[in-house]
Design an enzyme around this catalytic site. Sequence first.
Site, PDB file in Angstrom:
ATOM      1  N   THR A   1     -32.343  -7.136 -89.225  1.00  0.00           N
ATOM      2  CA  THR A   1     -33.075  -5.975 -88.700  1.00  0.00           C
ATOM      3  C   THR A   1     -32.453  -4.654 -89.133  1.00  0.00           C
ATOM      4  O   THR A   1     -33.167  -3.680 -89.385  1.00  0.00           O
ATOM      5  CB  THR A   1     -33.097  -6.032 -87.151  1.00  0.00           C
ATOM      6  OG1 THR A   1     -33.795  -7.218 -86.777  1.00  0.00           O
ATOM      7  CG2 THR A   1     -33.787  -4.838 -86.548  1.00  0.00           C
TER       8      THR A   1
ATOM      9  N   ASP B   1     -34.320 -12.196 -93.480  1.00  0.00           N
ATOM     10  CA  ASP B   1     -34.289 -12.325 -92.026  1.00  0.00           C
ATOM     11  C   ASP B   1     -33.350 -13.503 -91.794  1.00  0.00           C
ATOM     12  O   ASP B   1     -33.508 -14.553 -92.437  1.00  0.00           O
ATOM     13  CB  ASP B   1     -35.700 -12.648 -91.500  1.00  0.00           C
ATOM     14  CG  ASP B   1     -35.754 -12.667 -89.990  1.00  0.00           C
ATOM     15  OD1 ASP B   1     -34.976 -13.431 -89.384  1.00  0.00           O
ATOM     16  OD2 ASP B   1     -36.566 -11.923 -89.420  1.00  0.00           O
ATOM     17  N   SER B   2     -32.393 -13.364 -90.902  1.00  0.00           N
ATOM     18  CA  SER B   2     -31.356 -14.413 -90.818  1.00  0.00           C
ATOM     19  C   SER B   2     -31.899 -15.738 -90.306  1.00  0.00           C
ATOM     20  O   SER B   2     -31.215 -16.758 -90.389  1.00  0.00           O
ATOM     21  CB  SER B   2     -30.175 -13.955 -89.966  1.00  0.00           C
ATOM     22  OG  SER B   2     -30.476 -14.006 -88.603  1.00  0.00           O
TER      23      SER B   2
ATOM     24  N   THR C   1     -21.958 -16.084 -79.199  1.00  0.00           N
ATOM     25  CA  THR C   1     -23.334 -16.566 -79.098  1.00  0.00           C
ATOM     26  C   THR C   1     -24.239 -15.355 -78.919  1.00  0.00           C
ATOM     27  O   THR C   1     -23.878 -14.429 -78.188  1.00  0.00           O
ATOM     28  CB  THR C   1     -23.468 -17.475 -77.851  1.00  0.00           C
ATOM     29  OG1 THR C   1     -22.646 -18.622 -78.043  1.00  0.00           O
ATOM     30  CG2 THR C   1     -24.888 -17.931 -77.624  1.00  0.00           C
TER      31      THR C   1
ATOM     32  N   THR D   1     -21.567 -28.420 -73.305  1.00  0.00           N
ATOM     33  CA  THR D   1     -22.366 -28.148 -72.118  1.00  0.00           C
ATOM     34  C   THR D   1     -23.555 -27.232 -72.418  1.00  0.00           C
ATOM     35  O   THR D   1     -23.461 -26.350 -73.278  1.00  0.00           O
ATOM     36  CB  THR D   1     -21.510 -27.525 -70.992  1.00  0.00           C
ATOM     37  OG1 THR D   1     -22.365 -27.182 -69.901  1.00  0.00           O
ATOM     38  CG2 THR D   1     -20.760 -26.280 -71.445  1.00  0.00           C
ATOM     39  N   GLN D   2     -24.633 -27.448 -71.686  1.00  0.00           N
ATOM     40  CA  GLN D   2     -25.793 -26.547 -71.805  1.00  0.00           C
ATOM     41  C   GLN D   2     -25.511 -25.215 -71.112  1.00  0.00           C
ATOM     42  O   GLN D   2     -26.236 -24.246 -71.308  1.00  0.00           O
ATOM     43  CB  GLN D   2     -27.021 -27.191 -71.145  1.00  0.00           C
ATOM     44  CG  GLN D   2     -27.557 -28.395 -71.878  1.00  0.00           C
ATOM     45  CD  GLN D   2     -28.707 -29.081 -71.143  1.00  0.00           C
ATOM     46  OE1 GLN D   2     -29.213 -28.597 -70.137  1.00  0.00           O
ATOM     47  NE2 GLN D   2     -29.128 -30.226 -71.651  1.00  0.00           N
TER      48      GLN D   2
END
Length: 352
Positions: free
Chosen positions: A23, A67-68, A176, A287-288
């Site tokens: 972007t 665009d990644s 993240t 883990t989620q």
Amino acid sequence: MRPTTDVKTEGCPHLLIIYTGGTIGMIENPATGSLEPFDFEHLVDNVPKLKRLDFDIDNYQFEKPLDSSSMNPGHWVDIASVIEKHYDDYDGFVVLHGTDTMAYTASALSFMLENLRKPVVITGSQLPIGEVRTDGEENLITSLQVAASREEDGTPTVQEVAILFENYLWRGNRSTKYSADNFNAFKSSNFPRLAKIGLGICYRRDILWRVKDAAPLIVHRGLDPHVMYLSIFPGITESVLRHVLHAPDLRGVVLKTYGAGNAPTDGWFIDAIKEACDRGLVIVNVTQCGNGKVLPHRYETGSALYKAGVISGHDLTSEAAITKLMFLFGRNYPVEEVKRLMEVSLVGEMHE
Ligand code: ASP
């Protein structure tokens, strides 16, 4: 990729900007109204302050900025190769990149660039650089300052792959993307920030990564993409699970489980997982949850997975887990060695 070079001035930090797209450099297509990647000149034209920095800056741009979301391991190899080729020519590297897969690229590069001793700062923006309220200008300028930062003995302050976004510098393989619209778009829930960016840049020198041996940079290009995520959910069926675990050529799975690493204890579930592990599939438990780690023996539900042959991913991010699997399989290690290395920290990606 297309290089552009400036004349270098002695004494100034020499920095290389690697523009991959995202972007930050996009403009709106008047016909469709969608944002599309544009070239580096456009980006530089929108940051006149770059000329006021006392740095010698060159740039390298992807032939076709991306665009990644379209990034793949081949692009990580391209970025790593540019860094390798110019490693001795520059004091630091700033990689301009889309935010969507930035944490994957940062994680992959951290494994690929063994013995890195120079800053590789990855940044981008939520708003294109041409927009009045853009966050791109600040992110770019601050990234250059971080890449140029030196300690009193002349060594680079940052000697690892990091993500810089808005107020924070994060370890790349601990990060993240957590927000699609906040300017502070990245988080590192299981590891503190490397620096807080406010009026000044306050580094956490006690946690900055340092390579232990004085060995030269080694770039590992082998990455095996025969891996996948499997996120469990209440109601997952045996046929789907078995189908996924039998995907052709599959070598590794990042199993996203509940809480501290828990999954159903139904016989069919554990049997299917055990059969896959016995066939040589490497299954890594993460883990989620956005924060915290897998504790394989805290609950019976997690313990059953461990007994079936699943490896604990401890506090790895999903991005670090999947790129680490690609990297380890790409090194052609035997399965047992891949399993062993998945549970130890290679470059600060997990708690030791
Ligand atoms: N889709 C864009 C990309 O990842 C989003 C961004 O850059 O923020 O390239």
